[in-house]
Scaffold this active site. Structure first.
Site, PDB file in Angstrom:
ATOM      1  N   GLY A 177      -0.449   7.139  -9.944  1.00  0.00           N
ATOM      2  CA  GLY A 177      -1.739   7.791  -9.046  1.00  0.00           C
ATOM      3  C   GLY A 177      -1.827   6.967  -7.778  1.00  0.00           C
ATOM      4  N   LYS A 180      -3.043   4.212   3.706  1.00  0.00           N
ATOM      5  CA  LYS A 180      -2.376   3.353   2.630  1.00  0.00           C
ATOM      6  C   LYS A 180      -2.730   2.016   2.938  1.00  0.00           C
ATOM      7  CE  LYS A 180       2.192   2.512   1.223  1.00  0.00           C
ATOM      8  NZ  LYS A 180       3.938   3.104   1.458  1.00  0.00           N
ATOM      9  N   ASP A 182      -4.571  -4.658  -6.269  1.00  0.00           N
ATOM     10  CA  ASP A 182      -5.715  -4.965  -5.210  1.00  0.00           C
ATOM     11  C   ASP A 182      -6.022  -3.714  -4.334  1.00  0.00           C
ATOM     12  OD1 ASP A 182      -3.817  -5.220  -3.503  1.00  0.00           O
ATOM     13  OD2 ASP A 182      -4.048  -7.196  -3.168  1.00  0.00           O
ATOM     14  N   ARG A 209       4.008  15.156  -5.163  1.00  0.00           N
ATOM     15  CA  ARG A 209       5.288  14.459  -5.692  1.00  0.00           C
ATOM     16  C   ARG A 209       5.971  15.183  -7.053  1.00  0.00           C
ATOM     17  NH1 ARG A 209       4.022   9.118  -3.753  1.00  0.00           N
ATOM     18  NH2 ARG A 209       2.096   9.378  -2.538  1.00  0.00           N
ATOM     19  N   ASP A 221       7.767   9.548  -8.465  1.00  0.00           N
ATOM     20  CA  ASP A 221       6.598   9.620  -7.840  1.00  0.00           C
ATOM     21  C   ASP A 221       7.047   9.399  -6.322  1.00  0.00           C
ATOM     22  OD1 ASP A 221       7.385   6.993  -9.021  1.00  0.00           O
ATOM     23  OD2 ASP A 221       6.155   5.952  -7.751  1.00  0.00           O
ATOM     24  N   ASP A 256       7.352   7.555   1.145  1.00  0.00           N
ATOM     25  CA  ASP A 256       7.236   6.256   0.499  1.00  0.00           C
ATOM     26  C   ASP A 256       8.130   5.311   0.968  1.00  0.00           C
ATOM     27  OD1 ASP A 256       4.707   7.108  -0.572  1.00  0.00           O
ATOM     28  OD2 ASP A 256       5.352   6.759  -2.732  1.00  0.00           O
TER      29      ASP A 256
HETATM   30  P1  AMP Z   1       5.205   2.271  -4.804  1.00  0.00           P
HETATM   31  O1  AMP Z   1       6.343   1.251  -5.737  1.00  0.00           O
HETATM   32  O2  AMP Z   1       4.832   1.602  -3.766  1.00  0.00           O
HETATM   33  O3  AMP Z   1       5.756   3.684  -4.981  1.00  0.00           O
HETATM   34  O4  AMP Z   1       4.032   2.263  -5.928  1.00  0.00           O
HETATM   35  C1  AMP Z   1       4.155   2.600  -7.401  1.00  0.00           C
HETATM   36  C2  AMP Z   1       2.805   2.622  -7.813  1.00  0.00           C
HETATM   37  O5  AMP Z   1       2.285   1.405  -7.637  1.00  0.00           O
HETATM   38  C3  AMP Z   1       1.838   3.473  -7.224  1.00  0.00           C
HETATM   39  O6  AMP Z   1       0.995   4.241  -8.061  1.00  0.00           O
HETATM   40  C4  AMP Z   1       0.986   2.825  -6.191  1.00  0.00           C
HETATM   41  O7  AMP Z   1      -0.099   3.247  -5.821  1.00  0.00           O
HETATM   42  C5  AMP Z   1       0.836   1.431  -6.983  1.00  0.00           C
HETATM   43  N1  AMP Z   1       0.752   0.248  -6.029  1.00  0.00           N
HETATM   44  C6  AMP Z   1       1.638  -0.403  -5.397  1.00  0.00           C
HETATM   45  N2  AMP Z   1       0.867  -1.263  -4.859  1.00  0.00           N
HETATM   46  C7  AMP Z   1      -0.425  -1.432  -5.295  1.00  0.00           C
HETATM   47  C8  AMP Z   1      -1.251  -2.396  -4.756  1.00  0.00           C
HETATM   48  N3  AMP Z   1      -1.342  -3.177  -4.138  1.00  0.00           N
HETATM   49  N4  AMP Z   1      -2.611  -2.177  -5.551  1.00  0.00           N
HETATM   50  C9  AMP Z   1      -2.595  -0.964  -6.450  1.00  0.00           C
HETATM   51  N5  AMP Z   1      -1.774  -0.201  -6.606  1.00  0.00           N
HETATM   52  C10 AMP Z   1      -0.537  -0.383  -6.268  1.00  0.00           C
HETATM   53 MG    MG Z   2       5.165   5.403  -4.264  1.00  0.00          MG
END
Ligand code: AMP
Ligand code: MG
Length: 491
Positions: free
Chosen positions: A97, A120, A132, A190, A258, A268
């Site tokens: 999510g 973002k 966070d 996605r 995702d 992404d």
């Molecule tokens: P990503 O690797 O950026 O595609 O992220 C994978 C998952 O981790 C997604 O569900 C993002 O929303 C979550 N996510 C990544 N960084 C953070 C963060 N700093 N705080 C909360 N969720 C995160």
């Molecule tokens: Mg992502």
């Protein structure tokens, strides 16, 4: 909340908001609010994109723009939500999510498109788990640069409308400046959204599938077997997309399900980067130890990701599970040929060929093998081929000379002059790509010295990648230490 001193009428900016996604079954999202930030300040605004979207950011004071893009003053009709999704990350399933993204809603553009407006890095949501919800300036500017470069290359992609700093520190391995990126995309639905919905309930899955078809594949809305046709259409767009990546040497870096958009856009941008010397095993991401998402694996991984999508659609394809599986398998089985078709067509164009001959595949492969053996730069080799004389030492080898005369013969069959062929080639082979060291240099100036001028110069050159501007030559050179570059997820 920070109250801006000037408040601007939404009509003046030009927002035409709708909230179509948040009318879907409510298991698919969770209401969310951007966090308060102490000192929002604009880092960069994309006025050109804003114009395309029918937005006039020029009417906003610097303060009002900062408040808007920091989520402190939302457009009147925004209904902020975090989208629910799941995903296979490096092959393993997880419920995810939007943990650090918030969808404000969709905006109607003057050309009749509906686009997501998403923040973002705007604070935690119900899906943040231990994160966070924040983002640091460097990775957000990096996404801005690469996504805008991809758009200029003509590759389907999410876009970057603005980056603001928040005045809040983000703790990573060291404290970093917090920032928020405003992302614009055809949608953020996605493969992982379908994986999530399929694990929730059938009504949510069907509603999501119908919504996605109406939004991205409207020609299928009333078609018989529409879910099967939908799967085939998504596979076709993914085949076309990954072929475009391969043709410019783009390595996404984290092709988890995702991070695969059903619209067929690249989304992404995390540890992505462009390949320099041609090598199918090229990996830049620091966490991709096994090379799962290496350049040469991207087409296979796309097919694997489509198989995950197909699994979610089985209950919609046919009441008989055996029949559903057979239907899905047939679509997935077509993927390699679909990809090959797009790739070969693109490669022929890169070599200035307008007709198809059975020997073309071998001609292309021989060039790629030579490039790999001689560690030739992927982008510059194709660009060099369209110049009248190839002076660099590595082109003087017998291997290359043999290949070159075969290629010249092949062009000769088409009856065009070299000058005509070379001119065509220059419209498809970029002169400039976002070279890793140039991107790093721009980010360092912005992060360490608050100097955005280096990034603006880079963005100007990247905005017309097929034309070599007078100031473009210094952006063509591969990095001196091309193989040692590492990228990070930026989380
Ligand atoms: P990503 O690797 O950026 O595609 O992220 C994978 C998952 O981790 C997604 O569900 C993002 O929303 C979550 N996510 C990544 N960084 C953070 C963060 N700093 N705080 C909360 N969720 C995160
Ligand atoms: Mg992502």
């Amino acid at each position: 909340m920070v109250t801006p001193t000037t408040s601007v009428d939404d009509n003046t900016v030009g927002w035409r908001f709708d909230n179509t996604y948040s009318r879907l079954p409510d298991v698919l999202f969770a209401p969310a609010q951007p966090a308060a930030v102490p000192a929002p300040r604009v880092s960069i605004l994309n006025h050109r994109l804003a114009n395309e979207l029918g937005l006039n950011l020029g009417v906003l004071s610097a303060e009002a723009a900062a408040a808007l893009f920091a989520g402190q003053e939302l457009p009147a009709d925004a209904y902020p939500v975090a989208q629910a999704y799941a995903g296979h990350q490096f092959g393993g399933f997880a419920m995810l999510g939007d943990g650090r993204a918030i969808l404000l809603g969709e905006h109607h553009t003057p050309s009749g498109k509906l686009v997501d407006i998403q923040f973002k890095g705007s604070g935690p949501t119900r899906f943040s788990r231990r994160g966070d919800g924040l983002a640091a300036l460097g990775p957000m500017l990096r996404e801005y640069i690469i996504s805008e470069a991809m758009a200029a290359l003509g590759i389907p992609t999410s876009r970057s409308l603005a980056v603001v700093t928040t005045g809040r520190q983000v703790l990573r391995t060291s404290p970093l400046r917090g920032a928020i990126l405003t992302r614009v995309a055809a949608s953020h639905i996605r493969v992982g959204t379908f994986e999530y919905a399929a694990r929730r309930d059938e009504p949510a899955l069907r509603a999501l599938a119908d919504y996605t078809i109406d939004r991205h594949y409207p020609e299928l809305t009333t078609a018989p077997d529409k879910y099967l046709k939908f799967l085939r259409a998504v596979a076709d767009r993914q085949a076309a997309l990954v072929a475009r990546w391969q043709l410019v040497g783009f390595i996404h870096g984290v092709m988890n399900t995702d991070n695969v958009a059903i619209s067929g856009e690249t989304i992404d941008y995390g540890p992505c980067a462009f390949m320099n010397a041609y090598d199918p095993e090229t990996v830049f991401s620091s966490i991709d130890h096994a090379g799962r998402y290496a350049y040469g694996n991207q087409p296979n991984i796309t097919q694997w990701n489509l198989a995950r999508l197909a699994e979610t659609l089985l209950t919609l394809l046919d009441a008989n599970p055996e029949k559903s599986v057979a239907m899905a398998m047939e679509v997935l089985g077509e993927f390699p040929a679909q990809f090959e078709g797009y790739w070969l067509a693109g490669m022929r164009k890169k070599l200035g060929l307008q007709t198809a001959e059975p020997c073309d595949n071998e001609l292309i492969q021989t060039l790629l093998d030579w490039m790999q053996k001689s560690r030739a730069d992927f982008t510059n080799t194709f660009r060099d081929l369209s110049s009248e004389s190839l002076t660099a030492d590595h082109y003087q080898t017998p291997d290359f000379q043999v290949w070159y005369s075969r290629w010249q013969q092949r062009i000769g069959q088409e009856g065009r002059s070299n000058a005509e062929t070379f001119a065509l080639m220059r419209t498809v082979n970029p002169a400039v790509i976002p070279r890793n060291h140039r991107v790093e240099e721009a980010l360092a100036a912005a992060e360490e010295h608050d100097d955005l001028s280096v990034m603006h110069r880079l963005l100007t050159v990247l905005a017309s990648p097929y034309e070599l501007r007078a100031d473009g030559a210094p952006y063509q050179a591969p990095p001196p230490d091309g193989c040692n570059y590492q990228t990070f997820c930026g989380t």
